[in-house]
Write a protein that holds these residues in place. Sequence first.
Motif, PDB file in Angstrom:
ATOM      1  N   TRP A 240      -1.180   7.118   9.070  1.00 51.55           N
ATOM      2  CA  TRP A 240       0.216   7.440   9.076  1.00 51.55           C
ATOM      3  C   TRP A 240       1.062   6.299   9.303  1.00 51.55           C
ATOM      4  O   TRP A 240       1.282   5.533  10.493  1.00 51.55           O
ATOM      5  CB  TRP A 240       0.753   8.502  10.245  1.00 51.55           C
ATOM      6  N   PRO A 241       1.965   5.808   8.122  1.00 49.24           N
ATOM      7  CA  PRO A 241       1.794   6.237   6.948  1.00 49.24           C
ATOM      8  C   PRO A 241       0.746   5.539   5.987  1.00 49.24           C
ATOM      9  O   PRO A 241       0.313   4.465   6.347  1.00 49.24           O
ATOM     10  CB  PRO A 241       2.976   5.812   6.230  1.00 49.24           C
ATOM     11  N   GLN A 242       0.178   6.267   5.031  1.00 45.72           N
ATOM     12  CA  GLN A 242      -0.638   5.655   4.319  1.00 45.72           C
ATOM     13  C   GLN A 242      -0.263   6.262   2.448  1.00 45.72           C
ATOM     14  O   GLN A 242       0.537   7.156   2.605  1.00 45.72           O
ATOM     15  CB  GLN A 242      -2.198   6.219   4.175  1.00 45.72           C
ATOM     16  N   PRO A 243      -0.659   5.310   1.597  1.00 46.93           N
ATOM     17  CA  PRO A 243      -0.454   5.842   0.348  1.00 46.93           C
ATOM     18  C   PRO A 243      -1.080   7.308  -0.075  1.00 46.93           C
ATOM     19  O   PRO A 243      -1.995   7.599   0.618  1.00 46.93           O
ATOM     20  CB  PRO A 243      -1.056   4.895  -0.628  1.00 46.93           C
ATOM     21  N   VAL A 244      -0.525   7.948  -0.978  1.00 43.69           N
ATOM     22  CA  VAL A 244      -1.001   9.314  -1.167  1.00 43.69           C
ATOM     23  C   VAL A 244      -1.473   9.247  -2.835  1.00 43.69           C
ATOM     24  O   VAL A 244      -0.819   8.455  -3.612  1.00 43.69           O
ATOM     25  CB  VAL A 244       0.177  10.335  -1.362  1.00 43.69           C
ATOM     26  N   ILE A 245      -2.673   9.657  -2.916  1.00 44.38           N
ATOM     27  CA  ILE A 245      -3.188   9.798  -4.198  1.00 44.38           C
ATOM     28  C   ILE A 245      -3.201  11.278  -4.839  1.00 44.38           C
ATOM     29  O   ILE A 245      -3.438  12.250  -4.302  1.00 44.38           O
ATOM     30  CB  ILE A 245      -4.667   9.355  -4.304  1.00 44.38           C
TER      31      ILE A 245
END
Length: 617
Positions: A240-245
Amino acid sequence: MKNTILTLFAALLVGMPMKAGDIYVSPAGNDLSAGTSASPLRTPAAALKLAREWRRLQKKDADGGINIHLEGGVYQLTKPLFLRPEDSGTADSPTIVSADATEAAVISGGQPLKGWTRGCTDCRVPQEIRGRVWVADAPMAGNRIVYCRQLWVNGHKAVRAQQGKYGEMTRMKDFDVKSHTITIPTPQENLSDARELEMTVHQRWAIAILRVKEMKNLGNGLTQVSFHEPESQLEFAHPWPQPVIDGEKGSSSYFLSNAPQLLDEPGEWYQDYPSGKIYYLPREDEDMAKAEAIVPVLENLLTVDGTRERTVHDIQFRNITFSHAAWTRPLTEGLVTLQGGFRMIDAYKLPEPGLPEKASLENQAWIARPEAAITVRHAQGIDFRKCRFEHLGATALDYETAVSHSTVSGSRFTDIGGNAMLIGHFPDGGFETHVPYKPAVAEDLCDNITISDNEVCDATNEDWGCVGIGAGYVSNINISNNEVHHVNYSGICVGWGWTPRESGMCNNRIIANYVHDFGRQLYDVGGIYTLSYQPNSEIRYNRIEDLCEAPYATNERAFYIYFDEATDGYTVTDNWCPKELFGYNQPGPKMVIKGNGPKVDRRIKEKAGLKKQENKK
């Protein structure tokens, strides 16, 4: 009779205001001068030292206060100004550093960049623009070449050379936490020898700046990118946070920057390492033979630093401009932030969730405070009135810890790389940031601070995850009649800790502010944003509108007011916004929310924001 007359005369003297002592400073002065209007000093540091001596020697010049007058002009610092307990005034005898409102007295951490020549022979620069590129050697600071991330030309911030136009991003194809790689469409440019290449990653409510270690062409139009430490471990270990795919609105985005191959748009620049040479592609109306170009050298312009035992107090700044402070940390260690510009120094997902303080916690993070141009610690009565804060790389003004009874009013914050203002404690260092914080010494909590009638515009322009006005663990804070606009994340944020527990945060008021044009790049945002339990607090009479549609968001989480985790203790009423678009994340039982939205009285809407329009000049 004689004694009676003397007594009456003495009584009259007690009732009369004491005459203040005056110290004059001019860019054309001399620090060996007396500091009079006819013979001014040259530097603010020399004036502060003279005032300190007056107080140490108990000279009558200090009896009614000390006025340090800065003549208009630029005061170029070679080291930060440092105020300590010995600089303190009193309520009856404050130290006031001021300038005439008609003249700009600028305290600057920058140096002019001179010696430009037109044309470059660097084969990495696109051939079609080499004849239009101007080149200059970076200045020296001490015995080192200035290595920087900011450049201003004719008062405008230049853009570090990047893929595409400013603000454009590309959707990533994969984010692999096992291999610590990001897969992207293969760039059109040949970046094989781009030694200083960076990737800026959009990850919901924050960004990461990652120094590229290797780019591996996978074929089929795809390239796999790996990164240097320490940012690589932080980026892929923390959830949190990380990129989203493949999110609701697509995958997370990125842009590449800081390579001569990417220098292709007017207003872009690149600094070569280790030579220090600066390449700049001018805008149409810029003649670099005549232009004023400035690079920042100092990150900190002013530190006000007391201790628990001996505080700094009763010092005011009026009509002063603070300008040209650097922000360089990502050059040497990248940047992976948790929220609000607070970078992680360690972070990871827990294999088995839970802490004694929070059973549901499934990740841990240890953070560090962002750099600031002005830092205040252990102090009271440190006021900034009608000042300007501009062209600053990170946070502009930070009331860090144990600051009380201080005011920021009538001031303007513009072109700020990070937060315009930070106030209060955000547990850092070895204190895990989700563990509820309650200081062992109650006075360490920032208390009774007023932030009123200020304009914040174009903040967060380097670290998009920063905010306009951010307060952590604070009490009795009054944020009122400010205008906050054109920020990339949230406008006004109060609270920290993600906790329903009592921590000392209380009696905080967010009143009659005007927040607009926010959420320009990130999401999970609020025009006004709160966290944790803050009893007897209020959000009233604010005007919140023009919530931007972030172009690379992966979901729709954006709100006019966002009550994030465990927000409690607030009365929220009579806030105007176009619709009742509010976010809730486990709010507590002591919230009172009523009478908000487009039906709020028009007069409340019209009164929100700056009291005096001249502050916008």
